[in-house]
Write an enzyme that holds these catalytic residues in place. Sequence first.
Site, short mmCIF file in Angstrom:
data_model
loop_
_atom_site.label_atom_id
_atom_site.label_comp_id
_atom_site.label_asym_id
_atom_site.label_seq_id
_atom_site.Cartn_x
_atom_site.Cartn_y
_atom_site.Cartn_z
N ARG A 1 -3.52 35.69 -57.30
CA ARG A 1 -3.29 34.60 -56.36
C ARG A 1 -2.05 34.91 -55.52
O ARG A 1 -1.96 34.56 -54.35
CB ARG A 1 -3.14 33.25 -57.08
CG ARG A 1 -2.76 32.11 -56.15
CD ARG A 1 -3.12 30.70 -56.64
NE ARG A 1 -3.06 30.50 -58.06
CZ ARG A 1 -1.92 30.38 -58.77
NH1 ARG A 1 -0.75 30.41 -58.17
NH2 ARG A 1 -1.98 30.21 -60.08
N TYR B 1 -10.61 21.12 -32.30
CA TYR B 1 -11.68 21.35 -33.27
C TYR B 1 -11.85 20.12 -34.17
O TYR B 1 -10.87 19.60 -34.72
CB TYR B 1 -11.35 22.60 -34.09
CG TYR B 1 -12.32 22.88 -35.19
CD1 TYR B 1 -13.61 23.33 -34.91
CD2 TYR B 1 -11.97 22.70 -36.51
CE1 TYR B 1 -14.51 23.59 -35.93
CE2 TYR B 1 -12.86 22.97 -37.54
CZ TYR B 1 -14.13 23.40 -37.24
OH TYR B 1 -15.01 23.66 -38.25
N ASP C 1 -3.84 27.24 -32.35
CA ASP C 1 -5.13 27.67 -32.89
C ASP C 1 -5.74 28.62 -31.85
O ASP C 1 -6.17 28.20 -30.77
CB ASP C 1 -6.02 26.43 -33.12
CG ASP C 1 -7.39 26.80 -33.71
OD1 ASP C 1 -7.82 27.96 -33.55
OD2 ASP C 1 -8.03 25.91 -34.29
N LYS D 1 -14.73 33.33 -37.38
CA LYS D 1 -15.32 33.46 -36.05
C LYS D 1 -15.16 34.90 -35.54
O LYS D 1 -15.74 35.80 -36.11
CB LYS D 1 -14.70 32.43 -35.11
CG LYS D 1 -14.57 31.02 -35.74
CD LYS D 1 -15.89 30.36 -36.08
CE LYS D 1 -15.76 29.13 -36.97
NZ LYS D 1 -14.83 28.11 -36.52
C1 LIG Z 1 -14.11 27.04 -37.10
C2 LIG Z 1 -12.83 26.61 -36.53
C3 LIG Z 1 -11.78 26.14 -37.34
C4 LIG Z 1 -11.93 25.96 -38.84
O1 LIG Z 1 -12.12 27.18 -39.50
P1 LIG Z 1 -13.02 27.35 -40.84
O2 LIG Z 1 -12.95 28.81 -41.06
O3 LIG Z 1 -14.38 26.83 -40.52
O4 LIG Z 1 -12.35 26.55 -41.90
C5 LIG Z 1 -10.60 25.78 -36.72
N1 LIG Z 1 -10.44 25.87 -35.38
C6 LIG Z 1 -11.42 26.30 -34.58
C7 LIG Z 1 -11.19 26.38 -33.11
C8 LIG Z 1 -12.64 26.69 -35.11
O5 LIG Z 1 -13.62 27.09 -34.31
#
Ligand SMILES: *Cc1c(COP(=O)(O)O)cnc(C)c1O
Length: 384
Positions: free
Chosen positions: A46, A98, A170, A195
Amino acid sequence: MKKATQYIHAGAHPDPSTGAIMTPIYQTSTYVQEAPGVNKGYEYARSQNPTREALEEALAVIEEGKFGLAFGSGVAATDAVMKLLKPGDEVIAASDMYGGTYRLFSKIYSKFGIVFHYVDMSVIHNIETKINANTKLIWAETPTNPLMNIADIRGIAAVAQRHKVLLCVDNTFASPALQNPLSLGADIVMHSATKYLGGHSDVIQGALVMNDQALRDELYFIQKSCGAVPGPMDCFLVLRGIKTLGIRMERHCQNGAAIAHFLKAHPAVKKVYWPGFEDHPGHEVAKSQMKDFGGMISFELKLDTMEAARTLLSSTKIFSLAESLGGVESLINHPASMTHASIPREERIKNGLGDTLIRLSVGIEDADDLIADLDHAIQLAITS
Ligand SMILES: *Cc1c(COP(=O)(O)O)cnc(C)c1O
């Protein structure tokens, strides 16, 4: 080192025990110690795992930062940033960010006494008017999901620095290949590595990248104390994804531009949301902070009915109807009922996210095939 080389080599060191060129998947929970307290820098997985460390190093390099930290998901990475705060602290966040981030803030963290202000971040003044002595964090996202609004990272960073407030961006939609918020003045970059970083729709993972050692130590402490770490197999998959990030993003951008222009010229389409258009309100800012405009596009038909949207969404053959984005394959999505269903309808409409908005994650297939697929589905939607 130039970017194209970094994608291949960042974090990659021949394995010390065998010379393996690719970082092995260290599928282990613990490490044998030579004597009590005498170890090779690894005690329990961890806290430390070599596969994760290789990934974290790669994340830092490609995001133009000093330190990377990997998490079990994007929201787990966001969650770690929120744990820097304490009750009474205030956060200014984007009003159209998001949906999962909004849910985490409004349903979980507001319960713990953290106060959130949601503003349209394409206007910097909106942020300044909400700052007070309790403000600790600005949470920005650009381009935004799904309306592709652009926030000026340099401008927001200047405000954050003036008021000694942390700025976290983000950067999921742009990916490190198109935009590097730390170099524009942000303190922390957050990614859903699920993504574009992973890039193949086969893993859930999150990441944070930062420059400040004290901030890194605090976030590492949260990572190991709260335990939302990714497994080594997932780290391996994202490391592999990063190797092709540069060339994938080139194609995502080419295909995105082709489809955005096709949709804009289509007589049945009312509006296309894509920052590459000169008449997009954030175009100049996007041009100044992004290398290209990406493969995320939203649009609305002139025939503004739920039924038309539903026909379109179920008529594409190459675009798959699914949540998520950033994979090699093209996806089509209905934010109102899918990715953004957790936002109350009233709130959603107020933010410009209508019932019939359609979002595309343009993949790296042949652009002509993608255009033909959309053209066919639009015809069906407007004639059925
Ligand atoms: C998918 C996404 C998230 C969250 O990420 P996860 O891997 O699904 O937990 C946060 N911000 C944006 C812009 C996203 O597309």
